[in-house]
Design an enzyme around this catalytic site. Structure first.
Site, PDB file in Angstrom:
ATOM      1  N   LYS A 491     -23.638 -27.933 -10.469  1.00  0.00           N
ATOM      2  CA  LYS A 491     -24.070 -27.190  -9.284  1.00  0.00           C
ATOM      3  C   LYS A 491     -23.562 -27.880  -8.021  1.00  0.00           C
ATOM      4  CE  LYS A 491     -28.555 -29.559  -9.168  1.00  0.00           C
ATOM      5  NZ  LYS A 491     -30.011 -29.400  -9.134  1.00  0.00           N
ATOM      6  N   ARG A 589     -41.650 -27.397  -7.319  1.00  0.00           N
ATOM      7  CA  ARG A 589     -40.618 -26.526  -6.743  1.00  0.00           C
ATOM      8  C   ARG A 589     -40.739 -25.201  -7.498  1.00  0.00           C
ATOM      9  NH1 ARG A 589     -34.997 -29.817  -6.769  1.00  0.00           N
ATOM     10  NH2 ARG A 589     -35.302 -29.442  -8.995  1.00  0.00           N
ATOM     11  N   TYR A 715     -15.858 -41.660  21.821  1.00  0.00           N
ATOM     12  CA  TYR A 715     -16.775 -40.933  22.703  1.00  0.00           C
ATOM     13  C   TYR A 715     -17.911 -41.831  23.171  1.00  0.00           C
ATOM     14  CZ  TYR A 715     -14.797 -36.319  21.602  1.00  0.00           C
ATOM     15  OH  TYR A 715     -13.985 -35.227  21.473  1.00  0.00           O
ATOM     16  N   MET A 764     -15.302 -35.489  15.211  1.00  0.00           N
ATOM     17  CA  MET A 764     -15.321 -34.395  14.251  1.00  0.00           C
ATOM     18  C   MET A 764     -14.223 -34.561  13.200  1.00  0.00           C
ATOM     19  SD  MET A 764     -14.934 -30.274  14.792  1.00  0.00           S
ATOM     20  CE  MET A 764     -16.554 -30.082  15.548  1.00  0.00           C
TER      21      MET A 764
END
Length: 820
Positions: A491, A589, A715, A764
């Site tokens: 998964k 869950r 930054y 980024m």
């Protein structure tokens, strides 16, 4: 190789049942690698994790008629017209057959062993000697008890040298390999720490390896390895052998060597042998490569190879790719890049691997073979037959020899005189929905073709070692009883690794089930050709029809989900559609609470459309000894609910509750199936089993610059130093899964065997590292996590768990799948 089934039985000391006159011309040990059945003999090998005897009937139905077995099929009457040869041990039988074939080979055979470097020495030696005479060599690193005989069976009288490597892990193994290879010339590279645990000492391991050379008349080694030198000096009949030892420090060695560094990472080798001086230049300067090249040169000198051939061969050496890489290509293609070596023997192995992939169109891009010493018409006629026998859909030949023999090839074919011509005429639209094997001699620079066919060119990649995944899966298998099944969890994009390739591997490893999170993940697996059962653990009600269309099995976790899916199945006219019931045993869950089991039982009794194939739950803290009492209470709740469901259904089903940690710590709860997840990918607790990290997250330096003292980086001007520094800028940022918490010297990268701090705020698409004092260059590799920086360390620095780190790596980061 050409024998009758009766001759095979005699050679392997077996008992023949069936037809004695069937012809045998080739051998297989892997039931996947079968495209042509005429003349095949299948050796059914019983291994720790696979048993070839389980495939006898399916191989017979495909057309195989000769079998080597350790036990006869239960219904031998179903093998009409076959020849079944019973032996005590199929691996030993394979070795006996290879040893018999070896005795027919009259040309010199060279064996290479050692702890490291043997594959490179074998490859380079074959490249240099192959400039003058045709050579057959071991494909890839086929150096095991099975790989060696498979390699030796490829010898043929048309070759003038046979070069094979031999590796061992336990005492006694080398005696068996010696009987198979029977080398005339022996080469040992070095002795290291690999597999030390299986030998009493390093000396004992070295002595075991040297058993390979008992009957050799030439032995080549580095005298500077004292253990090896002392053992060889004490060998019986050593005075009858030609000992070619090389050294940079012992003047009495047969070959004395002086290493002289040159510009552009080159090294000059001044070598003296039998009072004659030789001067060679190699395109490497690292110690391992230089030592391997000296060993190759020493062998060639001992064989009286023309010095100009040696000089030419050493000057053109290239790094040996130690793996076959699988990459995502353009237009939904899959690439298999194999630049390891290019000879007819290795091509056969690569084609077997190509055909073992999923059922998509197959394409082979092949270059001319280098310096085979054989007649081109005969050679490429054989290659054309090999391509046809393997049912390759499209063939692309590159090189003047292939172009000149294009008439030998049938079907969809194209030919180019050079790689440059192919590149000029390349059109992306010509390649779509196919598996492409790219295999070429190194001088053709097929890397350029690979770049065109790759889907992405982002320098930040996640490498996935498929062999490590197989290793880890087998580690977990070792904790299970033979009948316990495995549902492997793939998964969340296979925990970030890439689901289709991982699922195909797990299917081959004969797991019983795959587990995915949502229907879309299961659909992707089905479209990739995965056929084993797939459970969807978080099914959206709107995807019920999609799951039925693609034969996916949903988790049922509530009365509403039971009724909804039952209704959809009924509309499709289905009976006994497989589903999996989830019990909430304490994690809270999804799942049926204990008080819901009564109503669920009523639904089960009145439902004909669904069949319960498993009931399962999930431990909340099985890895933590502090919660063992809670874990056992969960198991009790689960067992009670399972029994009530069994009574309502009137039949048995699979029960499973153990994740990776529980498999190791709670064998009493393995039941009929277990669900290893992240452990398959090599992530576990310290002190646990020997799991191998399967993922390696890497990038490369884009730019290096000097930053004056007092100047900030990144930054927010957060990182300022009072000293001048050298920084590297790398194309990996938080959009690539590099967590921002690792910035400002909280995290590290591994560059040039050194940890360096990540400086400034992570951007980024970029990050920066302080590499002051490091001899790094633009293009050098940087490891984010892998063998040197563990993912668990990264997770700790980020205040999270390895699951999140892995699943945060987006699809824009290219996955490269490889085998060692």
């Amino acid at each position: 190789m050409k024998f009758t089934s009766a001759e095979i039985a005699r050679i392997v000391n077996g008992t023949l049942t069936g037809d004695p006159d069937l012809q045998v011309t080739d051998v297989i040990t892997d039931s996947r690698n079968i495209n042509v059945t005429d003349g095949l003999v299948f050796f059914a090998i019983s291994g720790k994790n696979h048993d070839g005897h389980n495939f006898l009937e399916s191989l017979y139905n495909k057309g195989v008629r000769v079998f080597i077995v350790e036990r006869l099929p239960s219904d031998i009457s179903g093998f009409h017209g076959a020849a079944i040869i019973a032996t005590e041990n199929s691996v030993k039988a394979l070795q006996l057959l290879a040893a018999h074939v070896r005795k027919t080979f009259r040309s010199p055979v060279i064996a290479v062993t050692g702890s490291a470097g043997k594959t490179i020495v074998k490859e380079w030696l074959a490249d240099v000697l192959g400039l003058a005479l045709p050579v057959v060599r071991s494909p890839r690193s086929y150096n095991s008890q099975i790989g060696v005989p498979l390699s030796v069976l490829k010898i043929d009288e048309k070759y003038k040298y046979g070069i094979f490597e031999a590796g061992i892990s336990f005492p006694g193994e080398m005696d068996r390999l010696r009987d198979v290879i029977d080398p005339d010339i022996g080469v040992i590279t070095n002795i290291g720490d690999a597999h030390n645990e299986n030998f009493g000492s390093v000396e004992a391991k070295a002595g075991e390896k040297l058993k390979l050379f008992r009957d050799s008349f030439i032995i080549v080694y580095c005298r500077d390895h004292k253990i090896i030198h002392d053992l060889i000096s004490s060998l019986k009949r050593s005075s009858e052998k030609l000992i070619i030892d090389w050294s940079v420090s012992h003047s009495e060695a047969a070959v004395t060597v002086k290493k002289i560094p040159l510009e552009e990472n080159r090294t000059r080798l001044d070598m003296t042998f039998m009072n004659r001086d030789y001067h060679f230049v190699i395109p490497f300067n690292d110690r391992a490569s230089v030592d391997n090249a000296i060993t190759v040169a020493s062998v060639c000198l001992g064989l009286k190879t023309d010095p100009e051939i040696i000089r030419k061969g050493l000057a053109s050496l290239v790094s040996v790719a130690m793996r076959m890489e699988m990459k995502t290509g353009i237009n939904n293609c899959q690439l298999i890049e194999d630049y390891y070596n290019s000879d007819p023997g290795s091509l056969g192995m690569a084609l077997e691997y190509l055909k073992a992939q999923n059922n998509r169109k197959s394409t082979l891009i092949l270059s001319d073979f280098s310096q085979t010493g054989r007649d081109d018409k005969e050679l490429y006629g054989e290659i054309a037959s090999l391509v046809q026998r393997n049912s390759i859909d499209k063939f692309i030949g590159i090189g003047p020899s292939l172009a000149a023999n294009s008439s030998s090839f049938r079907g969809e074919t194209r030919f180019f005189y050079s790689t440059e011509e192919f590149l000029q005429k390349f059109s992306p639209s010509d390649y779509r929905d196919e598996v492409i094997l790219i295999k070429g001699a190194r001088r053709f620079e097929f890397e350029k073709i690979g770049i065109l066919l790759e889907q992405q060119v982002h320098q930040t990649v996640l490498e996935v070692n498929l062999d490590a995944i197989s290793h880890n899966l087998n580690i977990f298998r070792g904790y299970l009883n033979p009948g316990t099944r495995i549902m492997a969890m793939v998964k969340a994009f296979a925990y970030g690794a890439g689901p289709a390739e991982i699922a195909s591997l797990l299917e081959y490893q004969r797991v019983s089930y795959l587990g995915v999170a949502c229907a879309d993940e299961g659909v992707e697996l089905r479209k990739a050709g995965v056929s084993i059962p797939v459970m969807v653990m978080n099914p959206d009600p709107s995807a019920s029809g999609l799951m039925i269309k693609y034969n996916l099995e949903p988790e049922i976790y509530s009365l509403l989900s039971f009724k909804r899916f039952s209704q959809v199945a009924s509309k499709h006219g289905l009976v006994n559609y497989p589903v999996h019931i989830k019990i909430d045993s304490g994690m809270h869950r999804l799942g049926f609470m204990p008080e819901d089991i009564g109503k669920l039982s009523e639904e089960i009794r009145n439902c004909e459309t669904l069949q319960i194939v498993s009931v399962f739950s999930h431990f909340a803290a099985s890895e933590d000894p502090g919660f063992d009492q809670f874990t056992r209470r969960q198991a009790e709740v689960f067992l009670e609910a399972s029994e009530r469901i069994r009574e309502a259904a009137g039949y048995s089903f699979i029960r499973h509750i153990c994740n990776s940690a529980a498999i190791l710590r709670f064998p009493e709860y393995h039941f009929e199936m277990v669900r290893p997840g992240i452990g398959i990918y090599g992530i576990g607790d310290p002190g646990g089993p020997d799991l191998r990290p399967a993922g390696r997250f890497i990038t490369r330096i884009s730019q290096i610059k000097r930053i004056p003292a007092g100047e900030p980086v990144g930054y927010g001007c957060k990182d300022v130093s009072h000293e001048d520094r050298i920084i590297a800028i790398l194309p990996a940022g938080y959009a690539d899964g590099l967590n921002r918490k690792l910035g400002n010297r909280n995290g590290s990268l591994f560059i040039k065997n050194t940890r360096v701090p990540i400086i400034g705020n992570i951007c980024m698409d970029l990050c920066m590292a302080d590499i002051t004092g490091l001899d790094a260059r633009e293009g050098d590799e940087a490891e984010i996590f892998g063998l040197n920086i563990r993912i668990s360390e990264i997770a700790g620095q980020c205040g999270t768990i390895p699951y999140e780190i892995l699943t945060s790596i987006p699809s824009r980061v290219k996955r490269i799948f490889y085998r060692e």
